[in-house]
Design a protein around this motif. Structure first.
Motif, PDB file in Angstrom:
ATOM      1  N   LEU A 136     -12.485   3.774   5.950  1.00 28.28           N
ATOM      2  CA  LEU A 136     -11.673   4.276   7.053  1.00 28.28           C
ATOM      3  C   LEU A 136     -11.227   3.138   7.961  1.00 28.28           C
ATOM      4  O   LEU A 136     -10.066   3.078   8.377  1.00 28.28           O
ATOM      5  CB  LEU A 136     -12.464   5.324   7.845  1.00 28.28           C
ATOM      6  CG  LEU A 136     -11.731   5.950   9.034  1.00 28.28           C
ATOM      7  CD1 LEU A 136     -10.430   6.619   8.595  1.00 28.28           C
ATOM      8  CD2 LEU A 136     -12.633   6.950   9.756  1.00 28.28           C
ATOM      9  N   ASP A 137     -12.145   2.214   8.246  1.00 26.63           N
ATOM     10  CA  ASP A 137     -11.792   1.061   9.081  1.00 26.63           C
ATOM     11  C   ASP A 137     -10.693   0.226   8.422  1.00 26.63           C
ATOM     12  O   ASP A 137      -9.763  -0.246   9.088  1.00 26.63           O
ATOM     13  CB  ASP A 137     -13.026   0.195   9.337  1.00 26.63           C
ATOM     14  CG  ASP A 137     -14.013   0.862  10.283  1.00 26.63           C
ATOM     15  OD1 ASP A 137     -13.629   1.832  10.964  1.00 26.63           O
ATOM     16  OD2 ASP A 137     -15.186   0.417  10.316  1.00 26.63           O
ATOM     17  N   ALA A 138     -10.805   0.067   7.101  1.00 30.22           N
ATOM     18  CA  ALA A 138      -9.786  -0.702   6.375  1.00 30.22           C
ATOM     19  C   ALA A 138      -8.435   0.013   6.413  1.00 30.22           C
ATOM     20  O   ALA A 138      -7.379  -0.626   6.566  1.00 30.22           O
ATOM     21  CB  ALA A 138     -10.237  -0.919   4.934  1.00 30.22           C
ATOM     22  N   LEU A 139      -8.462   1.340   6.296  1.00 34.29           N
ATOM     23  CA  LEU A 139      -7.222   2.120   6.352  1.00 34.29           C
ATOM     24  C   LEU A 139      -6.562   1.993   7.725  1.00 34.29           C
ATOM     25  O   LEU A 139      -5.353   1.766   7.825  1.00 34.29           O
ATOM     26  CB  LEU A 139      -7.524   3.586   6.032  1.00 34.29           C
ATOM     27  CG  LEU A 139      -6.352   4.569   6.144  1.00 34.29           C
ATOM     28  CD1 LEU A 139      -5.261   4.207   5.139  1.00 34.29           C
ATOM     29  CD2 LEU A 139      -6.830   6.001   5.941  1.00 34.29           C
ATOM     30  N   LEU A 140      -7.348   2.110   8.777  1.00 33.52           N
ATOM     31  CA  LEU A 140      -6.804   2.033  10.127  1.00 33.52           C
ATOM     32  C   LEU A 140      -6.262   0.640  10.442  1.00 33.52           C
ATOM     33  O   LEU A 140      -5.369   0.496  11.297  1.00 33.52           O
ATOM     34  CB  LEU A 140      -7.878   2.422  11.144  1.00 33.52           C
ATOM     35  CG  LEU A 140      -8.338   3.883  11.102  1.00 33.52           C
ATOM     36  CD1 LEU A 140      -9.514   4.102  12.047  1.00 33.52           C
ATOM     37  CD2 LEU A 140      -7.196   4.826  11.448  1.00 33.52           C
ATOM     38  N   ALA A 141      -6.798  -0.372   9.755  1.00 34.74           N
ATOM     39  CA  ALA A 141      -6.357  -1.754   9.996  1.00 34.74           C
ATOM     40  C   ALA A 141      -5.106  -2.117   9.202  1.00 34.74           C
ATOM     41  O   ALA A 141      -4.467  -3.146   9.474  1.00 34.74           O
ATOM     42  CB  ALA A 141      -7.488  -2.722   9.653  1.00 34.74           C
ATOM     43  N   ASP A 142      -4.744  -1.303   8.227  1.00 40.68           N
ATOM     44  CA  ASP A 142      -3.588  -1.586   7.360  1.00 40.68           C
ATOM     45  C   ASP A 142      -2.459  -0.626   7.746  1.00 40.68           C
ATOM     46  O   ASP A 142      -2.400   0.506   7.267  1.00 40.68           O
ATOM     47  CB  ASP A 142      -3.988  -1.409   5.901  1.00 40.68           C
ATOM     48  CG  ASP A 142      -2.907  -1.831   4.925  1.00 40.68           C
ATOM     49  OD1 ASP A 142      -1.721  -1.813   5.300  1.00 40.68           O
ATOM     50  OD2 ASP A 142      -3.251  -2.146   3.771  1.00 40.68           O
ATOM     51  N   LYS A 143      -1.546  -1.068   8.606  1.00 42.37           N
ATOM     52  CA  LYS A 143      -0.524  -0.172   9.155  1.00 42.37           C
ATOM     53  C   LYS A 143       0.363   0.415   8.070  1.00 42.37           C
ATOM     54  O   LYS A 143       0.714   1.619   8.123  1.00 42.37           O
ATOM     55  CB  LYS A 143       0.321  -0.910  10.189  1.00 42.37           C
ATOM     56  CG  LYS A 143       1.326  -0.010  10.904  1.00 42.37           C
ATOM     57  CD  LYS A 143       2.041  -0.761  12.021  1.00 42.37           C
ATOM     58  CE  LYS A 143       3.030   0.160  12.737  1.00 42.37           C
ATOM     59  NZ  LYS A 143       3.726  -0.546  13.853  1.00 42.37           N
ATOM     60  N   ALA A 144       0.747  -0.372   7.103  1.00 42.14           N
ATOM     61  CA  ALA A 144       1.631   0.122   6.039  1.00 42.14           C
ATOM     62  C   ALA A 144       0.948   1.227   5.230  1.00 42.14           C
ATOM     63  O   ALA A 144       1.541   2.282   4.947  1.00 42.14           O
ATOM     64  CB  ALA A 144       2.058  -1.029   5.135  1.00 42.14           C
ATOM     65  N   LYS A 145      -0.320   0.996   4.870  1.00 42.67           N
ATOM     66  CA  LYS A 145      -1.047   1.999   4.083  1.00 42.67           C
ATOM     67  C   LYS A 145      -1.337   3.235   4.921  1.00 42.67           C
ATOM     68  O   LYS A 145      -1.238   4.372   4.433  1.00 42.67           O
ATOM     69  CB  LYS A 145      -2.355   1.395   3.554  1.00 42.67           C
ATOM     70  CG  LYS A 145      -3.094   2.321   2.603  1.00 42.67           C
ATOM     71  CD  LYS A 145      -4.300   1.617   1.990  1.00 42.67           C
ATOM     72  CE  LYS A 145      -5.013   2.542   1.004  1.00 42.67           C
ATOM     73  NZ  LYS A 145      -6.195   1.868   0.373  1.00 42.67           N
ATOM     74  N   LEU A 146      -1.669   3.005   6.198  1.00 43.14           N
ATOM     75  CA  LEU A 146      -1.945   4.128   7.091  1.00 43.14           C
ATOM     76  C   LEU A 146      -0.696   4.993   7.263  1.00 43.14           C
ATOM     77  O   LEU A 146      -0.772   6.228   7.246  1.00 43.14           O
ATOM     78  CB  LEU A 146      -2.417   3.609   8.453  1.00 43.14           C
ATOM     79  CG  LEU A 146      -2.765   4.660   9.506  1.00 43.14           C
ATOM     80  CD1 LEU A 146      -3.899   5.556   9.026  1.00 43.14           C
ATOM     81  CD2 LEU A 146      -3.144   3.981  10.832  1.00 43.14           C
ATOM     82  N   THR A 147       0.455   4.351   7.415  1.00 43.39           N
ATOM     83  CA  THR A 147       1.710   5.094   7.540  1.00 43.39           C
ATOM     84  C   THR A 147       1.976   5.913   6.291  1.00 43.39           C
ATOM     85  O   THR A 147       2.415   7.072   6.369  1.00 43.39           O
ATOM     86  CB  THR A 147       2.880   4.133   7.803  1.00 43.39           C
ATOM     87  OG1 THR A 147       2.654   3.438   9.035  1.00 43.39           O
ATOM     88  CG2 THR A 147       4.206   4.876   7.876  1.00 43.39           C
ATOM     89  N   LYS A 148       1.700   5.334   5.129  1.00 34.37           N
ATOM     90  CA  LYS A 148       1.902   6.044   3.865  1.00 34.37           C
ATOM     91  C   LYS A 148       1.018   7.291   3.797  1.00 34.37           C
ATOM     92  O   LYS A 148       1.470   8.380   3.410  1.00 34.37           O
ATOM     93  CB  LYS A 148       1.588   5.094   2.700  1.00 34.37           C
ATOM     94  CG  LYS A 148       1.796   5.691   1.308  1.00 34.37           C
ATOM     95  CD  LYS A 148       1.480   4.651   0.250  1.00 34.37           C
ATOM     96  CE  LYS A 148       1.626   5.214  -1.162  1.00 34.37           C
ATOM     97  NZ  LYS A 148       3.044   5.501  -1.506  1.00 34.37           N
ATOM     98  N   VAL A 149      -0.245   7.138   4.186  1.00 29.82           N
ATOM     99  CA  VAL A 149      -1.180   8.270   4.140  1.00 29.82           C
ATOM    100  C   VAL A 149      -0.771   9.353   5.136  1.00 29.82           C
ATOM    101  O   VAL A 149      -0.742  10.545   4.805  1.00 29.82           O
ATOM    102  CB  VAL A 149      -2.620   7.794   4.419  1.00 29.82           C
ATOM    103  CG1 VAL A 149      -3.549   8.996   4.638  1.00 29.82           C
ATOM    104  CG2 VAL A 149      -3.132   6.933   3.271  1.00 29.82           C
TER     105      VAL A 149
END
Length: 216
Positions: A136-149
């Motif tokens: 979850l921390d990695a997802l929140l730190a990766d804006k592009a991936k977070l936007t995709k999700v």
């Protein structure tokens, strides 16, 4: 005038008088019957019981066990959320604070608030808690991936409960698939709708118990 003629005339007068009396009696009986209140008309009186709610009215209401956790009044209530655009409305709902933090992290608040007639499959705080903390921390730190999700949770139309079963395109570009009926729906095979058909000023929200992940 002869005696025979007088008898005939007298008899005719008597007959005419009897006919008049008979007709008057019939007229009186008919009038009396018309004025009497018919017994059969009693059930037709208006009932004081309220009319049952229509199926359409029932279908317009939020549904699901988790709806009980939504505040009864204030900005986070159903009526309060209905007055605000979706990102603002979600920020007032205690079930969705992690989702709101993720939306802010991705810079999607204005995008969601300005969108017209969308549907958001909104994961609860517990849904995000199912993801291992490191992931979850990695997802929140990766804006592009977070936007995709996050955009994978948004459909470009309002989806009513009746229209929920089936495939739905998402802003991410993929699709989500919902199954079920009535008040029991599942998205992508594992995300249960906990509180569905929540309305905001620009969106329909279906709150789910699992974060949806798009294809890699």
């Amino acid at each position: 005038m002869s005696r025979a003629t007088r008898r005939t005339t007298f008899a005719a007068l008597l007959a005419a008088g009897a006919l008049t009396v008979g007709l008057t009696g019939c007229s009186s009986d008919s009038s009396s019957g018309a004025n009497a209140a018919p017994v059969a008309s009693a059930p037709a009186m208006a009932s004081s019981a309220p009319a049952p709610a229509s199926a359409a009215a029932v279908a317009d209401q939020p549904f699901g066990a988790a709806c009980a956790a939504v505040p009864k009044d204030g900005k986070g209530s159903f009526s309060g959320m209905a007055a605000d655009p979706v990102a603002t409305a979600a920020s007032n709902n205690p079930l969705l604070s992690t989702l709101v933090a993720a939306v802010k992290q991705a810079g999607l608040v204005d995008t969601l608030n300005s969108a017209k007639n969308i549907t958001v499959f909104a994961p609860t705080n517990d849904a995000f808690a199912k993801i291992p903390k490191a992931d979850l921390d990695a997802l929140l730190a990766d804006k592009a991936k977070l936007t995709k999700v996050l955009t994978y949770h948004v459909a470009p139309e309002r989806i009513t409960p009746a229209a929920l079963p089936g495939d739905h395109a998402t802003l991410e570009g993929g699709k989500v698939t919902a199954t079920g009926s009535g008040e029991d729906f599942t998205v992508n095979g594992n995300a249960k709708v906990l509180c569905g058909n929540v309305q905001t000023s620009n969106a329909t929200v279906h709150i789910v118990d699992t974060v949806l992940m798009p294809a890699s």
